[in-house]
Scaffold this active site. Structure first.
Site, PDB file in Angstrom:
ATOM      1  N   ARG A  10      -3.896   5.054   8.084  1.00  0.00           N
ATOM      2  CA  ARG A  10      -2.665   4.256   8.117  1.00  0.00           C
ATOM      3  C   ARG A  10      -1.618   4.824   7.148  1.00  0.00           C
ATOM      4  O   ARG A  10      -0.681   5.505   7.564  1.00  0.00           O
ATOM      5  CB  ARG A  10      -2.996   2.771   7.803  1.00  0.00           C
ATOM      6  CG  ARG A  10      -1.955   1.786   8.273  1.00  0.00           C
ATOM      7  CD  ARG A  10      -0.699   1.776   7.437  1.00  0.00           C
ATOM      8  NE  ARG A  10      -0.946   1.454   6.036  1.00  0.00           N
ATOM      9  CZ  ARG A  10      -0.037   1.598   5.080  1.00  0.00           C
ATOM     10  NH1 ARG A  10       1.165   2.042   5.362  1.00  0.00           N
ATOM     11  NH2 ARG A  10      -0.337   1.303   3.826  1.00  0.00           N
ATOM     12  N   ASP A  11      -1.798   4.601   5.862  1.00  0.00           N
ATOM     13  CA  ASP A  11      -0.799   5.052   4.882  1.00  0.00           C
ATOM     14  C   ASP A  11      -0.615   6.562   4.984  1.00  0.00           C
ATOM     15  O   ASP A  11       0.488   7.091   4.814  1.00  0.00           O
ATOM     16  CB  ASP A  11      -1.260   4.683   3.461  1.00  0.00           C
ATOM     17  CG  ASP A  11      -0.104   4.499   2.483  1.00  0.00           C
ATOM     18  OD1 ASP A  11       1.040   4.762   2.872  1.00  0.00           O
ATOM     19  OD2 ASP A  11      -0.357   4.110   1.332  1.00  0.00           O
ATOM     20  N   HIS A 202      -3.909   0.751  -5.825  1.00  0.00           N
ATOM     21  CA  HIS A 202      -3.432   1.685  -4.797  1.00  0.00           C
ATOM     22  C   HIS A 202      -2.400   2.612  -5.444  1.00  0.00           C
ATOM     23  O   HIS A 202      -1.316   2.169  -5.811  1.00  0.00           O
ATOM     24  CB  HIS A 202      -2.810   0.841  -3.675  1.00  0.00           C
ATOM     25  CG  HIS A 202      -2.157   1.586  -2.562  1.00  0.00           C
ATOM     26  ND1 HIS A 202      -2.653   1.581  -1.277  1.00  0.00           N
ATOM     27  CD2 HIS A 202      -1.037   2.350  -2.517  1.00  0.00           C
ATOM     28  CE1 HIS A 202      -1.852   2.303  -0.486  1.00  0.00           C
ATOM     29  NE2 HIS A 202      -0.862   2.782  -1.216  1.00  0.00           N
ATOM     30  N   HIS A 204      -0.252   6.387  -5.594  1.00  0.00           N
ATOM     31  CA  HIS A 204       0.219   7.616  -4.959  1.00  0.00           C
ATOM     32  C   HIS A 204       0.308   8.698  -6.024  1.00  0.00           C
ATOM     33  O   HIS A 204       0.532   8.423  -7.194  1.00  0.00           O
ATOM     34  CB  HIS A 204       1.579   7.387  -4.292  1.00  0.00           C
ATOM     35  CG  HIS A 204       1.446   6.658  -2.992  1.00  0.00           C
ATOM     36  ND1 HIS A 204       1.538   7.290  -1.768  1.00  0.00           N
ATOM     37  CD2 HIS A 204       1.186   5.362  -2.726  1.00  0.00           C
ATOM     38  CE1 HIS A 204       1.354   6.409  -0.810  1.00  0.00           C
ATOM     39  NE2 HIS A 204       1.140   5.215  -1.347  1.00  0.00           N
ATOM     40  N   CYS A 235       5.308   7.186   2.170  1.00  0.00           N
ATOM     41  CA  CYS A 235       5.780   5.876   2.606  1.00  0.00           C
ATOM     42  C   CYS A 235       7.105   6.080   3.315  1.00  0.00           C
ATOM     43  O   CYS A 235       8.037   6.625   2.726  1.00  0.00           O
ATOM     44  CB  CYS A 235       5.946   4.926   1.420  1.00  0.00           C
ATOM     45  SG  CYS A 235       6.759   3.385   1.874  1.00  0.00           S
ATOM     46  N   ASN A 244      -1.215   9.530  -1.007  1.00  0.00           N
ATOM     47  CA  ASN A 244      -2.100   8.703  -1.820  1.00  0.00           C
ATOM     48  C   ASN A 244      -2.978   9.594  -2.687  1.00  0.00           C
ATOM     49  O   ASN A 244      -3.107  10.784  -2.443  1.00  0.00           O
ATOM     50  CB  ASN A 244      -3.016   7.886  -0.904  1.00  0.00           C
ATOM     51  CG  ASN A 244      -2.260   6.901  -0.060  1.00  0.00           C
ATOM     52  OD1 ASN A 244      -1.825   7.221   1.037  1.00  0.00           O
ATOM     53  ND2 ASN A 244      -2.089   5.703  -0.573  1.00  0.00           N
TER      54      ASN A 244
END
Ligand code: ZN
Length: 299
Positions: A10-11, A202, A204, A235, A244
């Site tokens: 996803r990300d 979370h 990055h 993002c 990430n």
């Protein structure tokens, strides 16, 4: 035990220009699960016009079927919830930015307005039997306004917990966190919410501090971390955001430290290498290039 939530599908993929087919996404998710990953943020129920890479969320979930892992989908609005509830997704990740500037720019609403709508989304999701993780974006800083007050982050967390969220994730959307700040935020979070409420982090790797921040979180008592295979991602809503924290690099770090993750490093590296072929570019991961520290090379 360290719990990895793999967010690469996803990300990671949502911010890559290269289109990855539904079949490949499903293959990637299955490989991650085969390596021992027990939680995957697999899809996003966002407007396909805004994030075309995630337009096949329903198809990915249908093709994936039931697997030996918790499958989560990202939801940012009411309409996303409606889509999610029609699928078999196990858990919703509901994300809200905690900076007014960031929110106004991307969602044309204040944090308070966003929190109000998403609290309703959480209530309805939990009522429908789907547990919710509330992800607080820009928890460690906002690319437009700079500092974000911890109190603004925790106020949003208060509302989401009250609405029924069973886990909170503090997200550093644009890589502004540093290890001291992480330690302080985790401490302040625990003081306010107690020891029982599950907390994930979370990060990055925008400024190279991803793993340092993970370690700071771990030393402050956190055991749940989001990371992305090969360090994919970014993002679409944040300027200059890079990927990430890299999953297999994080697994490697914990393994070398003697902390169990339940994930097989070798399989993760193989998966990252295959992904690199699909993406037709060099991925950010380092262990996939250098090999694990425990693997000696010929003198
Ligand atoms: Zn992210």
């Amino acid at each position: 035990m360290i719990h990895l939530c793999e967010v690469g599908p996803r990300d990671g993929l949502q911010n890559e220009k290269k289109h990855v087919s539904m079949e490949k996404k499903v293959d990637l998710i299955k490989r991650l699960i085969d390596a021992g990953v027990r939680k995957v943020e697999a899809v996003s129920f966002v407007n396909p016009k805004v994030v075309p890479q995630m337009a096949d969320a329903e198809d990915v979930l249908a093709e994936l079927g039931s697997v030996d892992a918790e499958i989560a989908g990202l939801v940012l609005s009411r309409s996303g919830l409606d889509r999610a509830l029609k699928t078999k997704v196990d858990r919703l990740h509901v994300a809200a930015a905690t900076s007014d500037t960031f929110n106004l720019k991307n969602a044309r609403r204040t944090v308070e307005e966003g929190v109000r709508e998403l609290s309703g989304v959480i209530q309805e999701s939990v009522g429908a039997g789907r547990p919710v993780t509330a992800v607080l974006a820009t928890s460690f800083g906002c690319p437009y306004q700079g500092k974000v007050e911890p109190d603004a982050v925790f106020k949003a967390a208060d509302s989401f917990v009250e609405a029924g969220a069973s886990e909170i994730v503090l997200a550093d959307t644009t890589g502004m966190a540093n290890p001291v700040q992480v330690r302080e935020m985790v401490g302040a979070f625990r003081e306010r919410f107690g020891e029982e409420l599950p907390l994930g982090l979370h990060f990055h790797n925008t400024r190279g501090l991803g793993l340092a921040n993970v370690l700071a979180g771990y030393e402050a008592g956190v055991t749940r971390f989001d990371a992305s295979i090969g360090g994919l991602g970014g993002c679409p809503f944040a300027p200059k955001a890079v990927g990430n924290v890299c999953s297999e690099d994080m697994i490697h770090m914990f393994q070398e430290m003697g902390a169990a993750t339940g994930v097989e490093l070798e399989k993760m590296v193989e998966t990252a290498q295959q992904l690199e072929g699909w993406m037709e570019k060099t991925l950010e991961g380092m262990v996939m290039k250098a090999g694990p520290a425990s693997q000696t090379v010929e003198a």
